[in-house]
Motif scaffolding. Sequence first.
Motif, PDB file in Angstrom:
ATOM      1  N   THR A  85       0.832  -1.213   0.000  1.00 27.01           N
ATOM      2  CA  THR A  85       0.000   0.000   0.000  1.00 27.01           C
ATOM      3  C   THR A  85       0.864   1.259   0.000  1.00 27.01           C
ATOM      4  OG1 THR A  85      -1.729  -1.192   1.216  1.00 27.01           O
ATOM      5  CG2 THR A  85      -1.832   1.221   1.212  1.00 27.01           C
ATOM      6  N   GLN A 141      -2.280  11.013   2.679  1.00 27.53           N
ATOM      7  CA  GLN A 141      -2.638   9.889   1.822  1.00 27.53           C
ATOM      8  C   GLN A 141      -2.568   8.561   2.573  1.00 27.53           C
ATOM      9  OE1 GLN A 141      -4.006  12.105  -0.508  1.00 27.53           O
ATOM     10  NE2 GLN A 141      -3.761  10.169  -1.599  1.00 27.53           N
ATOM     11  N   ARG A 170      -3.156   8.098   5.758  1.00 24.33           N
ATOM     12  CA  ARG A 170      -4.349   8.007   6.625  1.00 24.33           C
ATOM     13  C   ARG A 170      -5.580   7.631   5.827  1.00 24.33           C
ATOM     14  NH1 ARG A 170      -7.947   6.850   8.976  1.00 24.33           N
ATOM     15  NH2 ARG A 170      -8.985   7.782  10.780  1.00 24.33           N
ATOM     16  N   LEU A 171      -5.786   8.246   4.668  1.00 21.58           N
ATOM     17  CA  LEU A 171      -6.978   7.970   3.860  1.00 21.58           C
ATOM     18  C   LEU A 171      -6.928   6.583   3.230  1.00 21.58           C
ATOM     19  CD1 LEU A 171      -7.378  11.434   2.078  1.00 21.58           C
ATOM     20  CD2 LEU A 171      -8.680  10.559   4.035  1.00 21.58           C
ATOM     21  N   THR A 172      -5.785   6.225   2.646  1.00 21.55           N
ATOM     22  CA  THR A 172      -5.676   4.958   1.928  1.00 21.55           C
ATOM     23  C   THR A 172      -5.726   3.764   2.878  1.00 21.55           C
ATOM     24  OG1 THR A 172      -4.286   6.083   0.284  1.00 21.55           O
ATOM     25  CG2 THR A 172      -4.315   3.673   0.246  1.00 21.55           C
ATOM     26  N   ALA A 183      -7.250   3.651   5.700  1.00 21.35           N
ATOM     27  CA  ALA A 183      -8.632   3.521   6.165  1.00 21.35           C
ATOM     28  C   ALA A 183      -9.496   2.852   5.106  1.00 21.35           C
ATOM     29  CB  ALA A 183      -9.185   4.896   6.523  1.00 21.35           C
ATOM     30  N   GLU A 184      -9.272   3.175   3.820  1.00 27.76           N
ATOM     31  CA  GLU A 184     -10.043   2.560   2.744  1.00 27.76           C
ATOM     32  C   GLU A 184      -9.805   1.056   2.671  1.00 27.76           C
ATOM     33  OE1 GLU A 184      -9.030   4.524  -0.822  1.00 27.76           O
ATOM     34  OE2 GLU A 184     -10.080   6.406  -0.331  1.00 27.76           O
ATOM     35  N   LYS A 185      -8.564   0.640   2.912  1.00 22.58           N
ATOM     36  CA  LYS A 185      -8.215  -0.780   2.802  1.00 22.58           C
ATOM     37  C   LYS A 185      -8.380  -1.543   4.120  1.00 22.58           C
ATOM     38  CE  LYS A 185      -5.158  -0.492  -1.160  1.00 22.58           C
ATOM     39  NZ  LYS A 185      -3.952  -1.047  -1.800  1.00 22.58           N
ATOM     40  N   GLY A 186      -8.851  -0.864   5.123  1.00 24.09           N
ATOM     41  CA  GLY A 186      -9.079  -1.534   6.392  1.00 24.09           C
ATOM     42  C   GLY A 186      -7.815  -1.836   7.174  1.00 24.09           C
TER      43      GLY A 186
END
Length: 286
Positions: A198, A256, A258-260, A262-265
């Motif tokens: 990631t 990025q 923090r956001l990414t 969170a999107e991928k769990g």
Amino acid sequence: MANFNEQALTWLREHGLTILLILVVSVAAYYLLGMLTRTLSRRIQAMDGEEDSELDRRTKTIFRVVHSTGVVIIVSTAIMMILTELGVAITPVLASVGFVGLAFGLGAQTLVKDMIAGLFILIEDQYTVGDVAEIGGITGTVEHMTLRATELRDLYGTVHIIPNGEIRIVANKSRDWSRAIVDVSVTYEEDVDTAVKTLQEIGAAMAEHKMMGLLLQEPAVVTGVEGLEEWAVRLRIMVKTLPNAQWEVQRYLRRQIRLTFAEKGLSLAFPRQDVMIVGEPPQKSS
């Protein structure tokens, strides 16, 4: 009264016009010095065709020092010439200055040391106006520099004036290139390979970004596991940037991540403590 007026006119003819001429020439020399330094500085800065380049900052620094030194010379010379026209004996004044200078020789040594150190800072190009540097344990932007002292403004806006003779170690954070480094802590329950992949995707996307991509000099590198902490696995992503661009790149990466994540769990780790109660009697059911 007529005798006084005649003497005044005679003095004005003999000395007044000369003093006026000295003042006019000094003012003209001041403005001429300013014009020459600005013109030469602009022409030298235009040689590389880049804005705010290393050549530009170094040229500004050198010509500011030349200008301030020239002003001191012009003012000192004008004062000495005016004193001579006023009938003040310069030789005794210089002798007294030499005597006082001898009496305060130890203090003068500090001034001379500062000026010599400032000269070597310029010759060796240790830092220039606009650089971000750590000087004497203080980190900030170099705003002004003379042969005697350097003015450094820190992150909170405080201006620190550091005598050049007191500078021992300089850490220039703006020379040629900088490096943005962001450490990411994930919990032990998360898959490390997924987290690393990631981060690599975030680095690749940053290189394609229309604004952030211009600040990078090399692709981002994910070094892998940098540490096994008590409560987290610490990963690292770093990238080589333009001078002074590392902080903007680091802020972008943190957002990025923090956001990414969170999107991928993927869970980011935070300090925690596990409390175990030993010896507490079991609860009786009613």
